[in-house]
Design a protein around this motif. Structure first.
Motif, PDB file in Angstrom:
ATOM      1  N   LYS A 403      -3.190  -6.874  30.603  1.00  0.00           N
ATOM      2  CA  LYS A 403      -2.540  -6.080  29.570  1.00  0.00           C
ATOM      3  C   LYS A 403      -2.665  -4.587  29.895  1.00  0.00           C
ATOM      4  N   THR A 424       6.161  -2.443  25.868  1.00  0.00           N
ATOM      5  CA  THR A 424       5.463  -3.568  26.501  1.00  0.00           C
ATOM      6  C   THR A 424       4.124  -3.821  25.832  1.00  0.00           C
ATOM      7  N   VAL A 429       2.390  -8.277  25.922  1.00  0.00           N
ATOM      8  CA  VAL A 429       2.559  -9.088  27.126  1.00  0.00           C
ATOM      9  C   VAL A 429       1.898  -8.374  28.295  1.00  0.00           C
ATOM     10  N   TYR A 431       1.341  -6.749  32.137  1.00  0.00           N
ATOM     11  CA  TYR A 431       2.159  -5.798  32.898  1.00  0.00           C
ATOM     12  C   TYR A 431       3.115  -6.461  33.884  1.00  0.00           C
ATOM     13  N   GLN A 433       5.279  -8.605  33.328  1.00  0.00           N
ATOM     14  CA  GLN A 433       6.577  -8.712  32.653  1.00  0.00           C
ATOM     15  C   GLN A 433       7.416  -7.461  32.892  1.00  0.00           C
ATOM     16  N   LEU A 434       6.779  -6.299  32.838  1.00  0.00           N
ATOM     17  CA  LEU A 434       7.482  -5.036  33.058  1.00  0.00           C
ATOM     18  C   LEU A 434       7.643  -4.758  34.554  1.00  0.00           C
ATOM     19  N   LYS A 435       6.691  -5.227  35.319  1.00  0.00           N
ATOM     20  CA  LYS A 435       6.737  -5.022  36.773  1.00  0.00           C
ATOM     21  C   LYS A 435       7.991  -5.647  37.385  1.00  0.00           C
ATOM     22  N   TRP A 436       8.415  -6.776  36.825  1.00  0.00           N
ATOM     23  CA  TRP A 436       9.579  -7.475  37.388  1.00  0.00           C
ATOM     24  C   TRP A 436      10.880  -7.161  36.652  1.00  0.00           C
ATOM     25  N   SER A 437      10.868  -6.130  35.826  1.00  0.00           N
ATOM     26  CA  SER A 437      12.109  -5.695  35.194  1.00  0.00           C
ATOM     27  C   SER A 437      12.964  -4.954  36.218  1.00  0.00           C
TER      28      SER A 437
END
Length: 458
Positions: A403, A424, A429, A431, A433-437
């Motif tokens: 997180k 985020t 959720v 990190y 999740q945001l890394k693969w945006s």
């Protein structure tokens, strides 16, 4: 004889009017009391006028740099301070009158301009009239804190409120206080053409931030010609033929500095000392803030405190969120808590600082295993294209839960780009999740996945 209402809201700042709208919408008869200016600090002496001034200062700064972009303008950039002030006044006036018109047009809402004081736990007096309600909401805001420093009563000084009345550029503005309010005014007036000196008692600026952030901010401001006097252990004041002599007693440099104007920017204090809160039995802390629980209720049943006066947030957005919490719990049966709020804020120097969550220092002090990543703004294409590459991005994450714990973006559009991280964190959720945006190019936010991908044990 007292006049009864279902609810009384004292203060038409950020939380008050919206709360009145919800209460009247629920069928309650509500009294709104405002003793000075509708809209509170943000509209009248805070965010709206100051950020309007910041925008004017940025325009002046960019005009001076026009040749860097291949744009040819005149050799001199003039400042019409009367027009600058008029623009800020207009923005505030429009917002203030809009709030007042909205309140006065609400069905079931009675608006009274006056100074409310408690006479009993659920009774207030305004002049010779008294009013009662089983629910009272305090949204009374705050004002500039003026410590009892040697000589302070012998000089004329400015606060964040009175400085907005200036319609000329000071010859030399001495800003006492090296934190958020002081630094915004310091850079602003430097860009308007004033000589500026910042006097800070501590060893570095914005001490609540990490040291690398403080150092970078200092470098940015000094590069624009703002003088810094840190470690000013014994600040004092006395009149001078050219204005005010400010004693700084620093470890380095001259023992004093003379300014034509002095701005006191040493924190804020709540407007709670003249409400007769003792008559209601409402408890205050040692700094004068109203004590509230996680639902913003005071120790007296039926009395709540919202916004700057409760010490649980010092921003427009936290005040508005206070309203949301109280309204949701009172009217919708929810269980919203202040402790669930993830702290986020910005420092509006140029480039701005966007901040969310804990600092790296705080994360390290917690003892938990953490990951840290840091990237310079020179790696951001949008910053390069704008020729605004000062600053850096930094993110801190929990190594075990993945997180995000906190982040800082000191750089162009940092106040906007930080919201990707803030969202985020609110979504709770990890990190990755945001890394693969897939962010849009070219934006400042597009470096965030790269930043997250470089997280390493600290």
């Amino acid at each position: 004889m007292s006049k009864p209402f279902d609810a009384i809201v004292i203060g038409a700042g950020q939380a008050g009017p919206s709360l009145v709208g919800q209460l009247t919408g629920a069928g309650m008869k509500v009294l709104m009391v405002e003793r000075k200016l509708f809209g509170g600090t943000c509209v009248n002496t805070g965010c709206m006028p100051t950020k309007t001034l910041v925008a004017s200062a940025y325009a002046a700064h960019l005009a001076r740099r026009a040749s860097d972009f291949g744009i040819l303008v005149g050799a001199e950039v003039g400042i019409d301070m009367k027009r600058v002030k008029q623009r800020a006044d207009t923005v505030s006036y429009n917002a203030r009158t809009g709030v007042e018109k909205w309140l006065r047009g609400m069905e079931n809402c009675t608006v009274i301009e006056g100074h409310a004081r408690f006479t009993a736990p659920h009774e207030i007096a305004i002049g010779s009239e008294t009013y009662t309600a089983p629910r009272i909401f305090l949204n009374v805001g705050g004002r500039a804190n003026i410590p009892d420093m040697p000589g302070i009563n012998d000089i004329e000084y400015l606060t964040n409120t009175s400085i907005l009345q200036l319609d000329e550029v000071p010859e030399h503005l001495v800003v006492v206080g090296g934190s958020y309010i002081g630094l915004e005014f310091a850079q602003m007036y430097r860009r308007f053409g004033a000589e500026v000196t910042v006097v800070e008692k501590g060893p570095r600026l914005v001490s609540r931030e990490d040291e690398d952030i403080s150092d970078a901010i200092k470098d940015i401001l000094e590069a624009e010609g703002i003088a810094m006097r840190l470690n000013a252990e014994c600040i004092s004041f006395k009149p001078h033929p050219n204005g005010v002599e400010v004693g700084v007693d620093c470890t380095n440099g001259a023992p004093s500095v003379v300014g034509s104007h002095v701005l006191m920017a040493i924190g804020r204090r709540p407007n709670t000392d003249d409400l007769a809160l003792d008559k209601a039995g409402v408890a205050l802390d040692e700094r004068g803030f109203i004590k509230v629980d996680d639902h913003l209720a005071t120790n007296v049943d039926g009395i709540w405190a919202l916004g700057d006066c409760n010490g649980r947030g010092a921003f427009t957005h936290t005040a508005y969120n206070d309203y949301e919490i109280v309204a949701a719990n009172l009217l919708d049966g929810e269980n919203r808590k202040v402790s669930e709020r993830i702290p986020g804020y910005a420092l509006y120097i140029d480039p701005p600082l966007g901040r969310v969550g804990v600092t790296e220092s705080q994360a390290r002090a917690s003892g938990r295993p953490i990951l840290v990543s840091k990237r310079p703004m020179t790696r951001v294409g949008r910053a390069v294209e704008r020729d605004e590459t000062l600053g850096f991005m930094k993110v801190i994450a929990d190594a075990e839960t993945q997180k995000i714990l906190g982040a800082a973006i000191l750089g162009t559009s940092g106040d906007e780009a930080i919201h990707g991280i803030l969202d985020t964190m609110n979504a709770d959720v990890g990190y990755p999740q945001l890394k693969w945006s897939v962010p849009i190019h070219p934006t400042v936010s597009e470096l965030i996945p790269t930043l997250l991908g470089d997280l390493k044990p600290a």
